[in-house]
Design a protein around this motif. Structure first.
Motif, PDB file in Angstrom:
ATOM      1  N   ALA A  24     -47.556 -33.382 -38.794  1.00 40.09           N
ATOM      2  CA  ALA A  24     -46.925 -33.318 -37.833  1.00 40.09           C
ATOM      3  C   ALA A  24     -46.647 -34.267 -37.297  1.00 40.09           C
ATOM      4  N   SER A  25     -45.959 -34.122 -36.450  1.00 45.59           N
ATOM      5  CA  SER A  25     -46.026 -35.413 -35.302  1.00 45.59           C
ATOM      6  C   SER A  25     -45.843 -34.711 -33.114  1.00 45.59           C
ATOM      7  N   VAL A  26     -46.947 -35.633 -33.005  1.00 44.76           N
ATOM      8  CA  VAL A  26     -47.068 -34.857 -31.525  1.00 44.76           C
ATOM      9  C   VAL A  26     -45.945 -35.766 -30.513  1.00 44.76           C
ATOM     10  N   LYS A  27     -45.767 -34.923 -29.968  1.00 46.04           N
ATOM     11  CA  LYS A  27     -44.551 -35.507 -28.759  1.00 46.04           C
ATOM     12  C   LYS A  27     -45.810 -35.554 -26.939  1.00 46.04           C
ATOM     13  N   ARG A 143     -52.387 -35.493 -19.744  1.00 44.27           N
ATOM     14  CA  ARG A 143     -51.226 -35.442 -20.663  1.00 44.27           C
ATOM     15  C   ARG A 143     -50.809 -34.711 -21.028  1.00 44.27           C
ATOM     16  N   THR A 144     -49.318 -34.489 -21.620  1.00 42.56           N
ATOM     17  CA  THR A 144     -48.759 -33.233 -22.232  1.00 42.56           C
ATOM     18  C   THR A 144     -48.987 -33.948 -24.067  1.00 42.56           C
ATOM     19  N   TYR A 145     -49.091 -32.528 -24.489  1.00 38.98           N
ATOM     20  CA  TYR A 145     -49.725 -32.526 -26.643  1.00 38.98           C
ATOM     21  C   TYR A 145     -48.975 -31.469 -27.134  1.00 38.98           C
ATOM     22  N   ASP A 146     -47.543 -31.388 -27.427  1.00 35.92           N
ATOM     23  CA  ASP A 146     -46.312 -30.605 -28.198  1.00 35.92           C
ATOM     24  C   ASP A 146     -46.385 -31.029 -29.666  1.00 35.92           C
ATOM     25  N   GLN A 169     -56.209 -35.848 -32.628  1.00 36.93           N
ATOM     26  CA  GLN A 169     -56.045 -37.798 -33.405  1.00 36.93           C
ATOM     27  C   GLN A 169     -55.529 -38.446 -32.367  1.00 36.93           C
ATOM     28  N   GLN A 170     -53.756 -37.243 -32.040  1.00 34.45           N
ATOM     29  CA  GLN A 170     -53.960 -38.238 -30.744  1.00 34.45           C
ATOM     30  C   GLN A 170     -54.852 -38.365 -28.941  1.00 34.45           C
ATOM     31  N   ILE A 171     -55.274 -37.226 -29.326  1.00 38.30           N
ATOM     32  CA  ILE A 171     -56.532 -37.376 -27.755  1.00 38.30           C
ATOM     33  C   ILE A 171     -57.470 -38.028 -28.124  1.00 38.30           C
ATOM     34  N   ILE A 175     -58.402 -41.820 -25.544  1.00 36.93           N
ATOM     35  CA  ILE A 175     -59.193 -41.693 -25.213  1.00 36.93           C
ATOM     36  C   ILE A 175     -59.390 -43.452 -25.528  1.00 36.93           C
ATOM     37  N   LYS A 176     -59.539 -43.445 -26.684  1.00 38.80           N
ATOM     38  CA  LYS A 176     -60.007 -44.838 -27.408  1.00 38.80           C
ATOM     39  C   LYS A 176     -59.560 -45.864 -26.821  1.00 38.80           C
TER      40      LYS A 176
END
Length: 181
Positions: A24-27, A143-146, A169-171, A175-176
């Motif tokens: 899965a890839s996140v935009k 942030r948007t996460y699609d 993981q992106q969220i 933050i990190k």
């Protein structure tokens, strides 16, 4: 003999290609830079909300549960604590509130994909996250996460669970990597 070996190698390559799906890839998008003090990063509170269409979807509770578990796992890996709340209200200690807004999703289980293959269609999640300071309630950023998958990627294409894991993981990564103010 050489032809048999070539056919075998080609068959193996095709089989592996068909069985391996795309991760899965996140935009992700957002214009402002997130500025979060290091002390606040260790106390995360998440709240999930969806519009009326999302809340009427029978898979909404399952999506929230899997997403919450994925966020908890990622936060733990990063050394952060994460709790889920019904409401984000100002707190006594430093922390980051994460309000996840889901605008649309299509939930697909591995069983549906394996059973019906491309016939079940695509899985997707459209969401955004509002980050806020837990002490003051001040908005830090959005942030948007699609994410989406294509049925044509094969039976191993990313289903909804893998998609929310990728978003989680992106969220946590956002933050990190946020700079302290």
């Amino acid at each position: 003999m050489k032809t048999t070996k070539s056919v075998f190698v080609a068959s193996c390559f095709i089989a592996i290609s068909l069985l391996s799906g795309c991760a899965a890839s996140v935009k992700s998008g957002g214009t402002e830079t997130l500025a979060i003090p290091e002390s606040a990063k260790h106390n995360l509170v998440v709240k999930f909300q969806g519009n009326s269409k999302v809340q009427q979807n029978e898979d909404w509770p399952r999506l929230k549960q899997e997403w919450s578990e994925a966020l908890h796992n990622e936060a733990t890996r990063a050394g952060y604590s994460l709790a889920e709340a019904q409401a984000l209200s100002p707190a006594d200690k430093d922390g980051v509130g994460i309000k996840i807004n889901v605008t649309n999703f299509r939930y697909l289980t591995p069983g549906a994909r394996y059973g019906a293959g491309v016939m079940v269609g695509n899985a997707w999640v459209n969401s955004s996250a509002d980050y806020s300071d837990l002490k003051s309630g001040r908005l830090i950023g959005t942030r948007t996460y699609d994410t989406s998958s294509s049925a044509w990627e094969g039976v191993m294409s990313a289903m909804t669970k893998e998609q929310v894991e990728a978003i989680a993981q992106q969220i946590i990564s956002d933050i990190k990597s946020a700079k302290a103010r």
